[in-house]
Scaffold this active site. Structure first.
Site: not given
Ligand code: GLC
Length: 740
Positions: A281
């Site tokens: 993430d």
């Molecule tokens: C964010 C979220 C995740 C998302 C990613 C890309 O921090 O936690 O769910 O898919 O970043 O946007």
């Protein structure tokens, strides 16, 4: 002649031979040509610059330069046929011309947005859920997107956590069924189809169990609880073919998920034999320094790659640290090769090596914008996600010829809010939203009047609009209040300690109630809220979540009875924040309360009834359903027999309608304590008024299995309660004995 003929044969066989070459062979061939830096480059993902979904610290010029050098494997938040095409052209300037993967958060629809996911779960309609993802994939792939960072399959029992809005609520069985439906929707006929996108099961794992419901906070639980409650949806979507996984920000039992070998290597890649890849993430690899689990970027990179995190989203750690770690012998190149192989395999499966621009197609994109079929579906899905919580004296449905209706509250003329959190930010989307005011007005008879007063803002202490709202209410025959929490008050980094209606909304409601006018309350939210006074004093309440592009039409369809609401709560609604966590499938304890007001040395609060405000699975209808004649094929079963359960369901009211018939069990005694109820099945049944039907379920020993304290997954002989009903509290029960 002969030579030409030979060349022709070779070219035919040559092409067919390469077409026959397996993707695995093509990946191996490519890997054999790649330098270490080029392999690591495939493990790197950066966000586009227009629209970041996290704390961004990349420099655009550097990123573009690295793409040209083959040091980037994927971009997120680059959208549209034109923009993806331009980035792809940069990637094809690299030595080996390896195309980029484009990822985006397509969470509840794309250009046509649908109800926030918790609202979708309230539909308990796997067909609608799958279809919504099919549409989302068709729209997103037409915009050049290869990969969505969805479904979010985090089980969550704490509504203080803002991300409950993007999940399926508190129940493992329901969350698992919905997760699989989403994978089928996103990936459709399979990767490589022009309207399929790679799915991404997230956030692996147990992100929804953050202590205190505070986002990014620690998770600490037994491996038994982790395997029993939080991991089954992930295992199911892996088996359903989820192309990728995304790990979570939280630590689990002291080890950040990003470098947690138990879940990433032991379970996912070894025991579950998962062949897709894992993306971190946003920044979570680098965040292991803040966690205190890595002393610097080098250690963070080492721990993450060894544990099984294949791609680095926006940490800027893998590119700078992995080549060094391999050269120093601290990381065996086989880990880089494995990660690169997993990623390249997906690029081949998506057909990107055959045509890197196949998804960047302006014509398809144009066709998908404002697609009327998709909007029509969104309208239906919205009305099927709404939950009727109360309808005293059958105020609802309203008549379209009501002389004067007043719509009062901060959300009545909102546009963007109806998208909810996690809607992709396209500038022109707001013009296409159907507001609550417009949806209701469009359905009123021409001699009727719809008044509007904002009454207050969503989240401040301004009472200056109260007087106008009260005067507006006085002119109406019925008042529709639209209250709740702002659309951006749930979602990522939106934990709330206070779940009441924000600002002065409840005060406004009480002022309007003093007029004595009949009131219908609509609650807009991405999570369960606490509204005890309203629940006790307002005669009609509908939970409208945030319903997407067609919100106003969906709402009007239910308020005027075109659609009979059938939603059921996917999460327990607490009476107060102090009661959290409160969920239906809890253990009994040694001193269970005998009734809601029992306080005598039992597990209860001395200042609160020991029941939720609204239970899991709860939702009313404009009609009434009667359950009768529950029968079982046996009350004494042995071994691998099947238990057949039947109940008669009658629509005894005056509207056609749908009912979600729910099947629960209770394992009365076990090697470990067992929940007082476990959802094991549900069926959404449409009955015309006056119609009756027998509804049948089957259970086998597979449905009785659980993890014991040594993580054995099995069932035990014993007594079980079998329960069927309209929600998790209102059930009919029969007891059986089942021996191995
Ligand atoms: C964010 C979220 C995740 C998302 C990613 C890309 O921090 O936690 O769910 O898919 O970043 O946007």
């Amino acid at each position: 002649m002969k030579k030409r003929y030979l060349l022709l044969l070779l070219s035919v066989f040559g092409i067919s031979a390469s077409a026959q070459k397996s993707i695995d062979q093509r990946v191996s061939e490519l890997l054999s040509k790649m330098t270490l830096e080029e392999k690591v480059g495939q493990l790197v993902q950066y966000s586009g610059f227009e629209y970041a979904t996290g704390p961004q610290n990349s420099n655009s010029a550097t990123v573009l330069d690295e793409i040209k050098k083959g040091k980037v494997g994927s971009m997120l938040n680059v959208m549209g046929a034109e923009e993806t095409r331009s980035f792809q052209k940069l990637a094809l300037q690299s030595r080996l011309k390896i195309p980029l993967l484009f990822g985006q958060d397509v969470i509840h629809g794309y250009r046509t947005t649908f109800p926030v996911n918790l609202g979708q779960a309230a539909s308990w309609d796997l067909g609608l859920i799958e279809k919504s993802e099919r549409i989302a994939a068709t729209e997103a792939s037409a915009y050049g997107i290869h990969w969505t960072f969805a479904p979010m399959v985090d089980i969550a029992r704490d509504p203080r956590w803002g991300r409950v809005m993007e999940g399926s609520g508190e129940d493992t069985y329901l969350g698992t069924q919905i997760g699989v439906a989403r994978i089928k929707g996103f990936q459709g006929k399979g990767l490589g189809s022009l309207d399929a996108v790679m799915a991404c099961a997230k956030h692996f794992a147990a992100y929804g169990a953050a202590v205190g419901g505070r986002d990014y906070n620690s998770v600490d639980m037994s491996l038994r609880q982790l395997n029993e409650t939080y991991l089954p949806p992930f295992k199911a979507v892996a088996e359903a073919g989820a192309a990728t996984f995304m790990n979570s920000f939280n630590d689990i039992n002291g080890i950040p998920a990003t470098a947690n070998k138990y879940i990433l290597r032991n379970l996912l890649k070894d025991q579950w034999n998962y062949k897709g890849f894992v993306v971190s993430d946003w920044g979570s690899i680098g965040e292991m320094i803040a966690h205190g689990y890595a002393k610097d970027k080098t250690e963070a990179a080492e721990k993450a790659i060894l544990a099984g995190s294949d791609m680095d989203m926006e940490s800027h750690v893998y590119m700078t640290e992995l080549p060094k770690l391999v050269k120093e012998g601290k990381v065996d190149v086989k880990f880089i090769d494995d990660a690169a192989r997993r990623i390249l395999t997906k690029k081949f499966e998506m057909g990107l090596f055959d045509d890197p621009f196949r998804f960047s197609n302006e014509k398809r994109q144009k066709e998908q914008l404002n697609n009327q079929e998709n909007r029509k579906f969104g309208r239906e899905f919205g009305s099927k996600s709404m939950v009727l919580l109360k309808n005293q004296n059958n105020i609802l449905p309203l008549s379209k010829s009501t002389k004067t209706i007043a719509l009062i509250g901060p959300f009545g003329k909102e546009t963007t809010a109806n998208h909810g959190f996690w809607s992709v930010a396209f500038k022109d989307d707001n013009q296409r939203i159907i507001t609550q005011f417009d949806g209701i007005k469009n359905q009123l008879d021409k001699h009727s009047t719809l008044l509007y007063a904002k009454g207050c803002n969503a989240d401040d202490q301004d009472r200056s609009m109260f007087a106008e709202a009260v005067e507006t209410a006085k002119k109406a025959d019925v008042v529709i209040m639209t209250l709740g929490e702002g659309h951006a008050m749930s979602g990522e980094a939106k934990s709330r300690s206070n779940l009441h209606f924000s600002g002065v909304q409840e005060e406004l409601l009480k002022e309007i109630a003093k007029t004595g006018k009949p009131i219908v309350l609509m609650v807009n939210a991405g999570r369960p809220l606490v509204f005890d006074w309203a629940a006790d004093n307002i005669p009609a309440i509908v939970y409208t979540w945030w319903l997407g592009t067609e919100a106003g039409n969906s709402i009007a369809d239910v308020l005027f009875g075109t659609v009979n609401p059938a939603g059921k709560l996917p999460m327990t609604f607490p009476r107060t924040e102090g009661q959290i966590p409160v969920y239906y499938n809890h253990y009994n304890t040694g001193r269970p309360a005998k009734n809601p007001t029992d306080r005598n040395y039992v597990s209860a609060y001395i200042d609160l009834d020991n029941t939720p405000k609204f239970p899991f699975g709860y939702g009313l209808s404009y009609t009434q359903f009667k359950y009768s004649d529950m029968t079982l094929n046996s009350s004494d079963l042995k071994g691998n027999q099947t238990l057949n359960i039947s109940v008669n369901l009658s629509n005894t009211g005056s509207y056609d309608g749908e009912e979600v018939v729910q099947l629960y069990i209770r394992d009365l005694f076990g090697k470990v304590v067992r929940p007082v109820k476990e959802l094991k099945g549900f069926q959404k049944i449409f009955l015309k008024k006056g119609e009756s039907r027998n509804i049948n379920f089957k259970l086998t020993p597979e449905d009785l299995k659980f993890f014991d304290d040594e993580l054995n997954y099995d069932w035990e002989s014993g007594e079980f309660d079998i329960m069927i009903g309209t929600n998790s509290q209102d059930v009919q029960t029969k007891r059986i004995n089942w021996v191995k």
